[in-house]
Design a protein around this motif. Sequence first.
Motif, PDB file in Angstrom:
ATOM      1  N   LYS A   4       0.859  -1.180   0.000  1.00  0.00           N
ATOM      2  CA  LYS A   4       0.000   0.000   0.000  1.00  0.00           C
ATOM      3  C   LYS A   4       0.892   1.226   0.000  1.00  0.00           C
ATOM      4  CE  LYS A   4      -3.587  -2.136   2.796  1.00  0.00           C
ATOM      5  NZ  LYS A   4      -4.312  -2.058   4.064  1.00  0.00           N
ATOM      6  N   THR A   5       0.754   2.056  -0.990  1.00  0.00           N
ATOM      7  CA  THR A   5       1.456   3.326  -1.020  1.00  0.00           C
ATOM      8  C   THR A   5       0.624   4.304  -1.830  1.00  0.00           C
ATOM      9  OG1 THR A   5       3.533   4.483  -1.459  1.00  0.00           O
ATOM     10  CG2 THR A   5       2.892   2.782  -3.036  1.00  0.00           C
ATOM     11  N   VAL A   6       0.737   5.556  -1.494  1.00  0.00           N
ATOM     12  CA  VAL A   6       0.040   6.585  -2.258  1.00  0.00           C
ATOM     13  C   VAL A   6       1.020   7.343  -3.144  1.00  0.00           C
ATOM     14  CG1 VAL A   6      -1.827   6.833  -0.590  1.00  0.00           C
ATOM     15  CG2 VAL A   6       0.218   8.251  -0.360  1.00  0.00           C
ATOM     16  N   LEU A   7       2.278   6.942  -3.104  1.00  0.00           N
ATOM     17  CA  LEU A   7       3.306   7.619  -3.897  1.00  0.00           C
ATOM     18  C   LEU A   7       3.340   7.110  -5.328  1.00  0.00           C
ATOM     19  CD1 LEU A   7       6.338   7.682  -1.451  1.00  0.00           C
ATOM     20  CD2 LEU A   7       4.833   9.574  -2.064  1.00  0.00           C
ATOM     21  N   HIS A   8       3.587   8.021  -6.228  1.00  0.00           N
ATOM     22  CA  HIS A   8       3.773   7.649  -7.626  1.00  0.00           C
ATOM     23  C   HIS A   8       5.200   7.114  -7.800  1.00  0.00           C
ATOM     24  CE1 HIS A   8       4.208   8.081 -11.981  1.00  0.00           C
ATOM     25  NE2 HIS A   8       2.882   7.969 -11.996  1.00  0.00           N
ATOM     26  N   LEU A  34      -5.594   7.163   2.436  1.00  0.00           N
ATOM     27  CA  LEU A  34      -5.456   5.811   1.911  1.00  0.00           C
ATOM     28  C   LEU A  34      -6.856   5.225   1.756  1.00  0.00           C
ATOM     29  CD1 LEU A  34      -3.462   3.537   1.127  1.00  0.00           C
ATOM     30  CD2 LEU A  34      -3.606   2.762   3.494  1.00  0.00           C
ATOM     31  N   ALA A  35      -7.319   5.165   0.529  1.00  0.00           N
ATOM     32  CA  ALA A  35      -8.649   4.629   0.214  1.00  0.00           C
ATOM     33  C   ALA A  35      -9.748   5.347   1.003  1.00  0.00           C
ATOM     34  CB  ALA A  35      -8.691   3.127   0.468  1.00  0.00           C
ATOM     35  N   GLY A  36      -9.632   6.682   1.072  1.00  0.00           N
ATOM     36  CA  GLY A  36     -10.657   7.475   1.733  1.00  0.00           C
ATOM     37  C   GLY A  36     -10.506   7.613   3.232  1.00  0.00           C
ATOM     38  N   ARG A  37      -9.455   7.042   3.796  1.00  0.00           N
ATOM     39  CA  ARG A  37      -9.218   7.122   5.240  1.00  0.00           C
ATOM     40  C   ARG A  37      -7.870   7.783   5.508  1.00  0.00           C
ATOM     41  NH1 ARG A  37      -9.281   1.367   7.286  1.00  0.00           N
ATOM     42  NH2 ARG A  37      -8.508   2.438   9.122  1.00  0.00           N
ATOM     43  N   LYS A  38      -7.829   8.663   6.496  1.00  0.00           N
ATOM     44  CA  LYS A  38      -6.567   9.290   6.878  1.00  0.00           C
ATOM     45  C   LYS A  38      -5.740   8.318   7.700  1.00  0.00           C
ATOM     46  CE  LYS A  38      -7.821  14.098   6.773  1.00  0.00           C
ATOM     47  NZ  LYS A  38      -7.890  15.366   7.469  1.00  0.00           N
ATOM     48  N   PHE A  74      11.887   2.604   2.163  1.00  0.00           N
ATOM     49  CA  PHE A  74      10.993   1.901   3.070  1.00  0.00           C
ATOM     50  C   PHE A  74       9.797   2.779   3.420  1.00  0.00           C
ATOM     51  CE2 PHE A  74      14.999  -0.219   3.668  1.00  0.00           C
ATOM     52  CZ  PHE A  74      14.674  -1.538   3.946  1.00  0.00           C
ATOM     53  N   GLU A  75       8.677   2.106   3.686  1.00  0.00           N
ATOM     54  CA  GLU A  75       7.469   2.832   4.059  1.00  0.00           C
ATOM     55  C   GLU A  75       6.584   1.937   4.917  1.00  0.00           C
ATOM     56  OE1 GLU A  75       4.542   5.571   1.573  1.00  0.00           O
ATOM     57  OE2 GLU A  75       4.267   3.457   1.063  1.00  0.00           O
ATOM     58  N   VAL A  76       5.861   2.571   5.844  1.00  0.00           N
ATOM     59  CA  VAL A  76       4.807   1.895   6.581  1.00  0.00           C
ATOM     60  C   VAL A  76       3.608   2.832   6.632  1.00  0.00           C
ATOM     61  CG1 VAL A  76       5.614   2.647   8.871  1.00  0.00           C
ATOM     62  CG2 VAL A  76       4.146   0.632   8.678  1.00  0.00           C
ATOM     63  N   MET A  77       2.436   2.260   6.446  1.00  0.00           N
ATOM     64  CA  MET A  77       1.187   3.000   6.603  1.00  0.00           C
ATOM     65  C   MET A  77       0.605   2.608   7.952  1.00  0.00           C
ATOM     66  SD  MET A  77       0.535   4.849   3.977  1.00  0.00           S
ATOM     67  CE  MET A  77       0.859   5.002   2.236  1.00  0.00           C
ATOM     68  N   VAL A  78       0.556   3.554   8.867  1.00  0.00           N
ATOM     69  CA  VAL A  78       0.000   3.301  10.186  1.00  0.00           C
ATOM     70  C   VAL A  78      -1.473   3.702  10.108  1.00  0.00           C
ATOM     71  CG1 VAL A  78       0.238   3.721  12.654  1.00  0.00           C
ATOM     72  CG2 VAL A  78       2.269   3.804  11.174  1.00  0.00           C
ATOM     73  N   GLU A  79      -2.299   2.713   9.851  1.00  0.00           N
ATOM     74  CA  GLU A  79      -3.700   2.973   9.522  1.00  0.00           C
ATOM     75  C   GLU A  79      -4.557   3.334  10.727  1.00  0.00           C
ATOM     76  OE1 GLU A  79      -5.481   0.391   6.579  1.00  0.00           O
ATOM     77  OE2 GLU A  79      -3.483  -0.304   5.992  1.00  0.00           O
ATOM     78  N   ASP A  80      -4.104   3.021  11.934  1.00  0.00           N
ATOM     79  CA  ASP A  80      -4.911   3.347  13.112  1.00  0.00           C
ATOM     80  C   ASP A  80      -4.513   4.682  13.741  1.00  0.00           C
ATOM     81  OD1 ASP A  80      -2.467   2.509  14.117  1.00  0.00           O
ATOM     82  OD2 ASP A  80      -3.324   1.351  15.760  1.00  0.00           O
ATOM     83  N   ARG A  81      -3.687   5.454  13.053  1.00  0.00           N
ATOM     84  CA  ARG A  81      -3.286   6.776  13.535  1.00  0.00           C
ATOM     85  C   ARG A  81      -3.756   7.829  12.544  1.00  0.00           C
ATOM     86  NH1 ARG A  81       0.755   7.047  17.298  1.00  0.00           N
ATOM     87  NH2 ARG A  81       0.687   5.187  18.575  1.00  0.00           N
TER      88      ARG A  81
END
Length: 95
Positions: A4-8, A34-38, A74-81
Amino acid sequence: MAVKTVLHEDVIRAIVDTTHHDPFQVLGAHIVDLAGRKCVAIRAFLPNAVCAQAIDVATNKRFPMQRIHPAGFFEVMVEDRHEVFAYRLATEFGN
């Protein structure tokens, strides 16, 4: 599992090629959609790292980062923050 990344791809390439005009616009912690969620994206360019984790300074919770480019991006999406938080990086090198 897909990364999951929002980067081009061009933005990632500019970071790893060291040609991005403002790397801190990309690297570090940022609020992203990310898919409509911050959520909070944490990114680092660590060319010699085998793996990396972002560690929440307040809770010591670890978030494993994914290598999304073989050069060491490297990247991580912390979806609960939903707000940027203080963190530090833990890295492992091959040697």
